[in-house]
Scaffold this active site. Structure first.
Site, PDB file in Angstrom:
ATOM      1  N   SER A 132      -3.959  42.311   9.156  1.00 13.11           N
ATOM      2  CA  SER A 132      -5.355  42.315   9.609  1.00 13.11           C
ATOM      3  C   SER A 132      -5.594  43.436  10.598  1.00 13.11           C
ATOM      4  O   SER A 132      -4.685  43.873  11.296  1.00 13.11           O
ATOM      5  CB  SER A 132      -5.710  40.980  10.251  1.00 13.11           C
ATOM      6  OG  SER A 132      -7.041  41.039  10.712  1.00 13.11           O
ATOM      7  N   LYS A 186      -3.006  34.022   7.286  1.00 12.49           N
ATOM      8  CA  LYS A 186      -4.013  35.097   7.204  1.00 12.49           C
ATOM      9  C   LYS A 186      -5.329  34.550   6.640  1.00 12.49           C
ATOM     10  O   LYS A 186      -6.420  34.924   7.089  1.00 12.49           O
ATOM     11  CB  LYS A 186      -3.488  36.243   6.320  1.00 12.49           C
ATOM     12  CG  LYS A 186      -4.522  37.325   5.996  1.00 12.49           C
ATOM     13  CD  LYS A 186      -4.916  38.130   7.205  1.00 12.49           C
ATOM     14  CE  LYS A 186      -6.036  39.114   7.112  1.00 12.49           C
ATOM     15  NZ  LYS A 186      -6.555  39.669   5.939  1.00 12.49           N
ATOM     16  N   HIS A 189      -7.007  32.767   9.368  1.00 12.64           N
ATOM     17  CA  HIS A 189      -7.532  33.811  10.257  1.00 12.64           C
ATOM     18  C   HIS A 189      -8.883  34.300   9.740  1.00 12.64           C
ATOM     19  O   HIS A 189      -9.857  34.408  10.481  1.00 12.64           O
ATOM     20  CB  HIS A 189      -6.523  34.971  10.331  1.00 12.64           C
ATOM     21  CG  HIS A 189      -7.112  36.257  10.825  1.00 12.64           C
ATOM     22  ND1 HIS A 189      -7.911  37.064  10.033  1.00 12.64           N
ATOM     23  CD2 HIS A 189      -7.048  36.884  12.029  1.00 12.64           C
ATOM     24  CE1 HIS A 189      -8.303  38.117  10.728  1.00 12.64           C
ATOM     25  NE2 HIS A 189      -7.783  38.025  11.936  1.00 12.64           N
ATOM     26  N   ASN A 190      -8.954  34.591   8.444  1.00  9.89           N
ATOM     27  CA  ASN A 190     -10.198  35.108   7.878  1.00  9.89           C
ATOM     28  C   ASN A 190     -11.304  34.053   7.941  1.00  9.89           C
ATOM     29  O   ASN A 190     -12.462  34.388   8.187  1.00  9.89           O
ATOM     30  CB  ASN A 190      -9.988  35.548   6.430  1.00  9.89           C
ATOM     31  CG  ASN A 190      -9.281  36.887   6.347  1.00  9.89           C
ATOM     32  OD1 ASN A 190      -8.527  37.247   7.236  1.00  9.89           O
ATOM     33  ND2 ASN A 190      -9.518  37.621   5.282  1.00  9.89           N
ATOM     34  N   GLU A 193     -12.570  34.049  11.293  1.00  9.70           N
ATOM     35  CA  GLU A 193     -13.381  35.268  11.438  1.00  9.70           C
ATOM     36  C   GLU A 193     -14.814  34.992  10.922  1.00  9.70           C
ATOM     37  O   GLU A 193     -15.791  35.366  11.573  1.00  9.70           O
ATOM     38  CB  GLU A 193     -12.692  36.373  10.639  1.00  9.70           C
ATOM     39  CG  GLU A 193     -13.392  37.701  10.586  1.00  9.70           C
ATOM     40  CD  GLU A 193     -12.626  38.658   9.659  1.00  9.70           C
ATOM     41  OE1 GLU A 193     -11.396  38.829   9.831  1.00  9.70           O
ATOM     42  OE2 GLU A 193     -13.257  39.228   8.750  1.00  9.70           O
TER      43      GLU A 193
HETATM   44  P1  NBP Z   1      -8.172  48.148  -2.351  1.00  9.93           P
HETATM   45  O1  NBP Z   1      -8.215  46.682  -2.200  1.00  9.93           O
HETATM   46  O2  NBP Z   1      -9.431  48.894  -2.598  1.00  9.93           O
HETATM   47  O3  NBP Z   1      -7.122  48.500  -3.517  1.00  9.93           O
HETATM   48  C1  NBP Z   1      -6.895  49.829  -3.890  1.00  9.93           C
HETATM   49  C2  NBP Z   1      -5.473  49.996  -4.394  1.00  9.93           C
HETATM   50  O4  NBP Z   1      -5.200  49.062  -5.449  1.00  9.93           O
HETATM   51  C3  NBP Z   1      -5.266  51.382  -4.995  1.00  9.93           C
HETATM   52  O5  NBP Z   1      -3.955  51.777  -4.708  1.00  9.93           O
HETATM   53  C4  NBP Z   1      -5.465  51.135  -6.478  1.00  9.93           C
HETATM   54  O6  NBP Z   1      -4.826  52.086  -7.290  1.00  9.93           O
HETATM   55  C5  NBP Z   1      -4.776  49.809  -6.613  1.00  9.93           C
HETATM   56  N1  NBP Z   1      -5.134  49.072  -7.828  1.00  9.93           N
HETATM   57  C6  NBP Z   1      -6.296  48.531  -8.230  1.00  9.93           C
HETATM   58 BR1  NBP Z   1      -7.886  48.656  -7.314  1.00  9.93          BR
HETATM   59  N2  NBP Z   1      -6.225  47.907  -9.401  1.00  9.93           N
HETATM   60  C7  NBP Z   1      -4.950  48.073  -9.787  1.00  9.93           C
HETATM   61  C8  NBP Z   1      -4.237  47.660 -10.933  1.00  9.93           C
HETATM   62  N3  NBP Z   1      -4.805  46.925 -11.878  1.00  9.93           N
HETATM   63  N4  NBP Z   1      -2.939  48.006 -11.037  1.00  9.93           N
HETATM   64  C9  NBP Z   1      -2.354  48.741 -10.075  1.00  9.93           C
HETATM   65  N5  NBP Z   1      -2.973  49.161  -8.955  1.00  9.93           N
HETATM   66  C10 NBP Z   1      -4.250  48.824  -8.821  1.00  9.93           C
HETATM   67  O7  NBP Z   1      -7.429  48.827  -1.102  1.00  9.93           O
HETATM   68  P2  NBP Z   1      -7.441  48.486   0.447  1.00  9.93           P
HETATM   69  O8  NBP Z   1      -8.827  48.250   0.958  1.00  9.93           O
HETATM   70  O9  NBP Z   1      -6.582  49.502   1.078  1.00  9.93           O
HETATM   71  O10 NBP Z   1      -6.683  47.084   0.515  1.00  9.93           O
HETATM   72  C11 NBP Z   1      -5.367  46.882   0.058  1.00  9.93           C
HETATM   73  C12 NBP Z   1      -5.018  45.425   0.163  1.00  9.93           C
HETATM   74  O11 NBP Z   1      -5.087  45.036   1.545  1.00  9.93           O
HETATM   75  C13 NBP Z   1      -5.993  44.494  -0.564  1.00  9.93           C
HETATM   76  O12 NBP Z   1      -5.299  43.386  -1.057  1.00  9.93           O
HETATM   77  C14 NBP Z   1      -6.959  44.075   0.504  1.00  9.93           C
HETATM   78  O13 NBP Z   1      -7.580  42.846   0.213  1.00  9.93           O
HETATM   79  C15 NBP Z   1      -6.042  43.997   1.711  1.00  9.93           C
HETATM   80  N6  NBP Z   1      -6.692  44.193   3.011  1.00  9.93           N
HETATM   81  C16 NBP Z   1      -7.704  45.080   3.157  1.00  9.93           C
HETATM   82  C17 NBP Z   1      -8.290  45.258   4.405  1.00  9.93           C
HETATM   83  C18 NBP Z   1      -9.427  46.254   4.607  1.00  9.93           C
HETATM   84  O14 NBP Z   1      -9.985  46.262   5.713  1.00  9.93           O
HETATM   85  N7  NBP Z   1      -9.750  47.078   3.634  1.00  9.93           N
HETATM   86  C19 NBP Z   1      -7.806  44.532   5.501  1.00  9.93           C
HETATM   87  C20 NBP Z   1      -6.740  43.660   5.330  1.00  9.93           C
HETATM   88  C21 NBP Z   1      -6.181  43.500   4.070  1.00  9.93           C
HETATM   89  P3  NBP Z   1      -5.665  53.345  -7.869  1.00  9.93           P
HETATM   90  O15 NBP Z   1      -5.790  54.300  -6.748  1.00  9.93           O
HETATM   91  O16 NBP Z   1      -4.829  53.817  -8.970  1.00  9.93           O
HETATM   92  O17 NBP Z   1      -7.001  52.799  -8.316  1.00  9.93           O
END
Ligand code: NBP
Length: 492
Positions: A132, A186, A189-190, A193
């Site tokens: 987070s 987590k 936590h959400n 939130e």
């Molecule tokens: P995203 O949740 O937007 O995911 C993007 C990533 O997933 C890219 O590497 C993409 O590859 C890959 N991906 C997808 Br979309 N579909 C795929 C598939 N079918 N097979 C393989 N790879 C795939 O990224 P993020 O916002 O950085 O979050 C990453 C994780 O962390 C998520 O689970 C999210 O819920 C969690 N999270 C996010 C936050 C936040 O604030 N954003 C906070 C805490 C946790 P590509 O580049 O090839 O499309």
């Protein structure tokens, strides 16, 4: 293509979270190997943000695995769901017994339970870690909540605890528990939130429509609150949002459509609370409030047909009601966290996990979205008494609720008189009154159930008799028409 085993950890997923966590790990002296499904993103990352840092890239899973020191540690930061299972399958041919896969995405804990069991059969240690703090947290110090195969922890502790946020000299990261416990915590936590955000929105609504303050004045209130018991990241960013003006000099927030989105973790928490029979009412109301906001067109029609009170220009003591609202928000927040910890206690029982409440509060103390000074007080409460039955029984929180109570009641009543919805403030107060009630009207409810469905009831010990024996399911023929057969007794 294979390479030399140079990297301490591999990270798959070069979106916002992955890239920033890699940079964070590199800053802390770890060499990271980066991989992404769309491999052009690996090159772009290496040529830009990662340039000059201890970061290497891979263009295939095989190459990634060949570049990792043993035991291999591979962290996934990809979209939750099928992408995680797909990467696990792709990794398996290149891993050995004792290697570690960490899923840092927002996976639902039953999926993590399943993956832990599946990989344990293959000798792979699987860890589901809550992460987070969003983009900034990932870069400068997130809150990390790892759980799963405990044998992995000695191999992860150093990396995780060095990269995590540090509060009062302690990392906001510790081992949470078995299986999906990390992702479960987590999830809660959400959910919390969601509750914190809803409470803040209700205070904003009352200050704006009820007290008649301008956005700048409300920002000043939040500034003041941020220096008191409500000191927290969400209060701080709310202050900044309210001050933020668009090019025309007006507050941008007032131009934003009032329909709240959600990605599911609040809903998961509420559903889990229902499944476990725990009254986590504030998170539930926060989820439903988002649902109500999203039926905007219907609300538009309703607003033309359904009248409520007319809110007169506020003529009372502004400073007083602002202080009362601070207390109402604080008390409601205490209830929300008390409910969250009640839920985790029940989950630990139901799923056979040992959860460390003080450790959880400490993990949330910094780095994450709900970080606050208040979580320091919760940490202290559980450090004083690890078996604390309820946060409300801790002396500090008991005194805080006692002090806040009159203001809290005033604010909820005022919201009702103004016709301004305060679902979170109100449900918190109702919970409090229900929780502290020795007797609830469930006696009547049981009578109703027995009347129409022969669902039976139990007699109070002081009224036990031959006719109404104690600890026995009793059915009464309320109308004289029904029979004496009762329904079977079970709790759904
Ligand atoms: P995203 O949740 O937007 O995911 C993007 C990533 O997933 C890219 O590497 C993409 O590859 C890959 N991906 C997808 Br979309 N579909 C795929 C598939 N079918 N097979 C393989 N790879 C795939 O990224 P993020 O916002 O950085 O979050 C990453 C994780 O962390 C998520 O689970 C999210 O819920 C969690 N999270 C996010 C936050 C936040 O604030 N954003 C906070 C805490 C946790 P590509 O580049 O090839 O499309």
């Amino acid at each position: 293509m294979s390479g030399q085993a140079v990297a301490d950890i591999g990270l798959i997923g070069l979106a916002v979270m992955g890239q920033n966590l890699i940079l964070n790990m590199a800053d802390h002296g770890f060499t990271v190997c980066a991989y992404n499904r769309t491999t052009s993103k690996v090159d772009a990352f290496l040529d830009n943000e990662a340039k000059g840092k201890a970061i290497v890239g891979a263009h295939s899973i095989e190459e990634l695995c060949s570049k990792l020191k043993r035991p291999r540690r591979v962290m996934l930061l990809v979209k939750a769901g099928a992408a995680v299972d797909s990467f696990i399958e792709q990794l398996l041919p290149f891993l050995e017994k004792g290697d570690i896969i960490i899923d840092g995405g927002n996976s639902h804990y039953p999926d993590t339970n399943r993956r832990c069991d599946y990989l344990a059969e293959k000798g792979i240690l699987f860890v589901g870690s809550g992460v987070s703090g969003g983009e900034e947290g990932a870069r400068t110090g997130p809150s990390l909540m790892p759980g799963g195969a405990k044998d992995a922890w000695p191999h992860l502790k150093d990396i995780f605890q060095s990269c995590a946020a540090q509060t009062d000299g302690e990392p906001c990261c510790d081992w949470v528990g078995d299986q999906g416990a990390g992702h479960y915590v987590k999830m809660v936590h959400n959910g919390i939130e969601y509750g914190d955000m809803q409470l803040i929105c209700e205070a904003y609504d009352m200050l704006k429509r009820g007290v008649g303050l301008t956005n700048q004045e409300i920002a000043d209130v939040f500034e003041k609150w941020n220096n008191g018991v409500l000191d927290s990241f969400l209060i701080e960013i709310t202050r900044d949002i309210l001050k933020f003006t668009d090019d025309d000099g007006t507050p941008l927030v007032e131009k934003i459509m009032d329909t709240a989105g959600q990605k599911g973790t609040g809903k998961w928490t509420a559903i889990n609370a229902l499944d476990l029979g725990m009254p986590v009412t504030l998170i539930g109301e926060a989820v439903f409030s988002r649902c109500l906001s999203s039926i905007r067109e219907e609300r538009g029609r309703a607003s033309e047909r359904l009248a409520g009170p007319v809110i007169d220009k506020f003529s009372g003591d502004k400073a007083k009601i602002i202080d009362q609202m601070e207390q109402a928000l604080y008390a409601s927040k205490i209830i929300s966290y008390a409910q969250g910890f009640m839920l985790m206690r029940e989950a630990a029982k139901a799923y056979g996990w040992t959860l460390n409440n003080a450790g959880i509060a400490l993990m949330w103390r910094g780095g994450c979205i709900i970080r606050s000074a208040f979580l320091g007080d919760i940490t202290n409460a559980y450090k004083k008494n690890a078996d604390l039955e309820n946060l409300l029984f801790d002396d500090f929180f008991h005194a805080a609720i006692e002090k806040a109570q009159p203001s809290w009641r005033q604010v909820v009543a005022q919201g009702a008189l103004w016709g301004i919805p305060t679902p979170a403030f109100s449900t918190a107060l109702s919970f409090f009154d229900g929780y502290r009630a020795k007797r609830l009207p469930a006696n009547l409810l049981q009578a109703q159930r027995d009347y129409f469905g022969a669902h039976t009831f139990r007699i109070l010990p002081e009224f036990a008799s031959e006719k109404y024996p104690i600890d026995t399911d009793i059915h009464v023929n309320w109308t004289g028409r029904g029979g004496n057969v009762s329904a079977s007794t079970y709790d759904a």
